[in-house]
Design an enzyme around this catalytic site. Structure first.
Site, PDB file in Angstrom:
ATOM      1  N   LYS A  65       0.790  -1.355  -0.022  1.00 22.84           N
ATOM      2  CA  LYS A  65      -0.035   0.285   0.028  1.00 22.84           C
ATOM      3  C   LYS A  65       1.006   1.319  -0.070  1.00 22.84           C
ATOM      4  O   LYS A  65       0.522   2.139  -0.632  1.00 22.84           O
ATOM      5  CB  LYS A  65      -0.885   0.162   1.196  1.00 22.84           C
ATOM      6  CG  LYS A  65      -2.272  -0.971   1.205  1.00 22.84           C
ATOM      7  CD  LYS A  65      -3.227  -0.631   2.206  1.00 22.84           C
ATOM      8  CE  LYS A  65      -4.168  -1.752   2.534  1.00 22.84           C
ATOM      9  NZ  LYS A  65      -5.157  -1.574   3.560  1.00 22.84           N
ATOM     10  N   ASP A 100     -10.021   2.754   2.300  1.00 28.15           N
ATOM     11  CA  ASP A 100     -10.085   2.451   3.831  1.00 28.15           C
ATOM     12  C   ASP A 100     -10.732   3.545   4.469  1.00 28.15           C
ATOM     13  O   ASP A 100     -11.607   3.241   5.307  1.00 28.15           O
ATOM     14  CB  ASP A 100      -8.877   2.078   4.301  1.00 28.15           C
ATOM     15  CG  ASP A 100      -8.150   0.582   3.904  1.00 28.15           C
ATOM     16  OD1 ASP A 100      -9.248  -0.212   3.379  1.00 28.15           O
ATOM     17  OD2 ASP A 100      -7.129   0.550   3.730  1.00 28.15           O
TER      18      ASP A 100
HETATM   19  P1  NAP Z   1       0.002  -2.161  10.537  1.00 29.78           P
HETATM   20  O1  NAP Z   1       0.164  -1.126   9.752  1.00 29.78           O
HETATM   21  O2  NAP Z   1       0.907  -3.425  10.728  1.00 29.78           O
HETATM   22  O3  NAP Z   1      -0.378  -1.459  12.035  1.00 29.78           O
HETATM   23  C1  NAP Z   1      -0.531  -2.350  13.145  1.00 29.78           C
HETATM   24  C2  NAP Z   1      -0.790  -1.572  14.409  1.00 29.78           C
HETATM   25  O4  NAP Z   1      -1.263  -2.511  15.342  1.00 29.78           O
HETATM   26  C3  NAP Z   1       0.177  -0.552  14.978  1.00 29.78           C
HETATM   27  O5  NAP Z   1      -0.489   0.524  15.242  1.00 29.78           O
HETATM   28  C4  NAP Z   1       0.783  -1.511  16.041  1.00 29.78           C
HETATM   29  O6  NAP Z   1       1.361  -0.808  16.964  1.00 29.78           O
HETATM   30  C5  NAP Z   1      -0.404  -2.185  16.609  1.00 29.78           C
HETATM   31  N1  NAP Z   1      -0.254  -3.207  17.427  1.00 29.78           N
HETATM   32  C6  NAP Z   1       0.154  -4.632  16.789  1.00 29.78           C
HETATM   33  N2  NAP Z   1       0.318  -5.534  17.757  1.00 29.78           N
HETATM   34  C7  NAP Z   1       0.061  -4.883  18.922  1.00 29.78           C
HETATM   35  C8  NAP Z   1      -0.143  -5.235  20.401  1.00 29.78           C
HETATM   36  N3  NAP Z   1       0.070  -6.534  20.878  1.00 29.78           N
HETATM   37  N4  NAP Z   1      -0.666  -4.176  21.132  1.00 29.78           N
HETATM   38  C9  NAP Z   1      -0.812  -2.915  20.836  1.00 29.78           C
HETATM   39  N5  NAP Z   1      -0.902  -2.552  19.556  1.00 29.78           N
HETATM   40  C10 NAP Z   1      -0.378  -3.410  18.674  1.00 29.78           C
HETATM   41  O7  NAP Z   1      -1.572  -2.976  10.160  1.00 29.78           O
HETATM   42  P2  NAP Z   1      -2.685  -2.000   9.670  1.00 29.78           P
HETATM   43  O8  NAP Z   1      -2.631  -2.501   7.873  1.00 29.78           O
HETATM   44  O9  NAP Z   1      -2.974  -0.929  10.052  1.00 29.78           O
HETATM   45  O10 NAP Z   1      -3.849  -3.386  10.077  1.00 29.78           O
HETATM   46  C11 NAP Z   1      -4.580  -3.365  11.309  1.00 29.78           C
HETATM   47  C12 NAP Z   1      -5.450  -4.245  11.503  1.00 29.78           C
HETATM   48  O11 NAP Z   1      -6.638  -3.604  10.600  1.00 29.78           O
HETATM   49  C13 NAP Z   1      -5.353  -5.801  11.088  1.00 29.78           C
HETATM   50  O12 NAP Z   1      -5.960  -6.397  11.719  1.00 29.78           O
HETATM   51  C14 NAP Z   1      -6.037  -5.539   9.794  1.00 29.78           C
HETATM   52  O13 NAP Z   1      -6.643  -6.732   9.277  1.00 29.78           O
HETATM   53  C15 NAP Z   1      -7.182  -4.487  10.134  1.00 29.78           C
HETATM   54  N6  NAP Z   1      -7.733  -3.935   8.673  1.00 29.78           N
HETATM   55  C16 NAP Z   1      -9.111  -4.117   8.576  1.00 29.78           C
HETATM   56  C17 NAP Z   1      -9.204  -3.439   7.468  1.00 29.78           C
HETATM   57  C18 NAP Z   1     -11.050  -3.630   6.853  1.00 29.78           C
HETATM   58  O14 NAP Z   1     -11.283  -3.354   5.708  1.00 29.78           O
HETATM   59  N7  NAP Z   1     -11.666  -4.106   7.805  1.00 29.78           N
HETATM   60  C19 NAP Z   1      -8.770  -2.734   6.494  1.00 29.78           C
HETATM   61  C20 NAP Z   1      -7.367  -2.372   6.790  1.00 29.78           C
HETATM   62  C21 NAP Z   1      -6.649  -3.080   7.936  1.00 29.78           C
HETATM   63  P3  NAP Z   1       2.876  -0.435  16.984  1.00 29.78           P
HETATM   64  O15 NAP Z   1       3.045   0.903  15.995  1.00 29.78           O
HETATM   65  O16 NAP Z   1       3.418   0.035  18.372  1.00 29.78           O
HETATM   66  O17 NAP Z   1       3.640  -1.521  16.264  1.00 29.78           O
END
Ligand code: NAP
Length: 269
Positions: A65, A100
């Protein structure tokens, strides 16, 4: 026939193909939706090749992305978020969008949540958190971002109009919030984990969990117990796809047909 698709790595379990093909069937659009899984180093060749082959549009997912931003002409919102999840291959070359963001606002609005003038807490400052924070601020929410790594929340907050940021120790802001968005991966495939202690949840809150596997997370269960409005991650997934369909075709998306297709595949998992 038009070809649309999803580019990511991995894309094996994507729910986008059945969701978009249901839309083509319901609207009579002559199109197919396929998945592409290029090597991590081959994303530029993949986008150039897709353009040359006449592919009409692509969704983009992890881990591409951010990379794709430099390969397309991003619209202003995608540029501010710093990520593209939808490419439209028009006559003037590929244009990038971030649907998104609309997935977040449309999911909340569909559940009767008033965004303008609201106070929102976004947990997470990764891709989903960035999209949620900009989308909510643009819709008139005052946004607080709480992230495990506080510096990332503070950096994001400095880019989002009127926003504040901090670590997970600032989650107590939820007490005074109208909207809570979980944009972390906490709770994904792990139904016993939640990013937010239940004691912060209350009946005046609407809670959107971006996580959609499982569909009912511990956060949503505890939010429902507290009397909050709950919005599961499939709504965000659906409505980002709806927005992409509308960008690509210029038609109103058949939301119910797409929702039925998506949820039937989610329940198969
Ligand atoms: P990402 O860019 O990898 O970001 C992950 C986020 O989660 C970061 O803020 C990270 O914090 C935090 N995190 C990870 N493990 C953690 C823990 N154990 N405790 C607290 N915080 C934690 O991922 P993303 O693309 O934003 O996706 C995040 C979630 O949203 C995923 O589950 C994804 O499937 C979902 N999502 C859903 C949609 C939808 O259409 N429904 C769209 C996009 C994403 P740090 O910065 O401290 O590492």
């Amino acid at each position: 026939m038009q070809v649309y698709g999803l580019v990511g790595n991995p894309v094996g379990h994507s729910l986008s193909p059945p969701m978009h093909e249901a839309a083509y069937e319901a609207t009579g659009v002559d199109a197919r939706y396929v998945t592409f899984e290029p090597e991590l180093s081959a994303i530029e060749a993949a986008i150039t090749g897709a353009d040359a082959l006449g592919i009409a549009g692509l969704n983009v997912t992890i881990p591409f992305k951010q990379d794709v931003l430099e390969l397309v002409d991003p619209d202003p919102l995608a540029e501010r978020i710093g990520a593209v999840n939808t490419i439209d291959f028009g006559p003037d070359g590929p244009v990038g969008y971030n649907t998104d963001a609309a997935g977040v606002t449309r999911a909340l609005e569909r559940h009767g949540v008033e965004l303008d003038g609201s106070a929102a807490v976004v947990v997470g400052a990764g891709g989903a958190g960035r999209a949620a924070a900009f989308a909510l601020a643009d819709a008139g929410s005052s946004v607080h971002i709480a992230n495990r790594t506080p510096a990332k929340a503070e950096e994001l907050a400095s880019a989002v109009p009127g926003a504040t940021g901090g670590g997970l120790d600032t989650l107590d802001r939820i007490h005074d919030a109208d909207i809570l968005v979980n944009a972390t991966s906490v709770g994904m495939e792990a139904p016993d984990e939640t990013p937010v202690p239940a004691s912060y949840l209350h009946a005046d809150l609407a809670v959107l969990d971006a996580v959609y596997t499982p569909i009912e997370t511990r956060l949503l269960r505890e939010a429902a117990d507290a009397g909050a409005v709950t919005v599961d991650g499939a709504w965000m997934l659906l409505l980002q796809g709806v927005e992409a369909f509308e960008v690509w075709t210029g038609l109103d998306a058949p939301v119910e047909a797409m929702n039925t297709a998506l949820r039937s595949h989610l329940s198969d998992d």
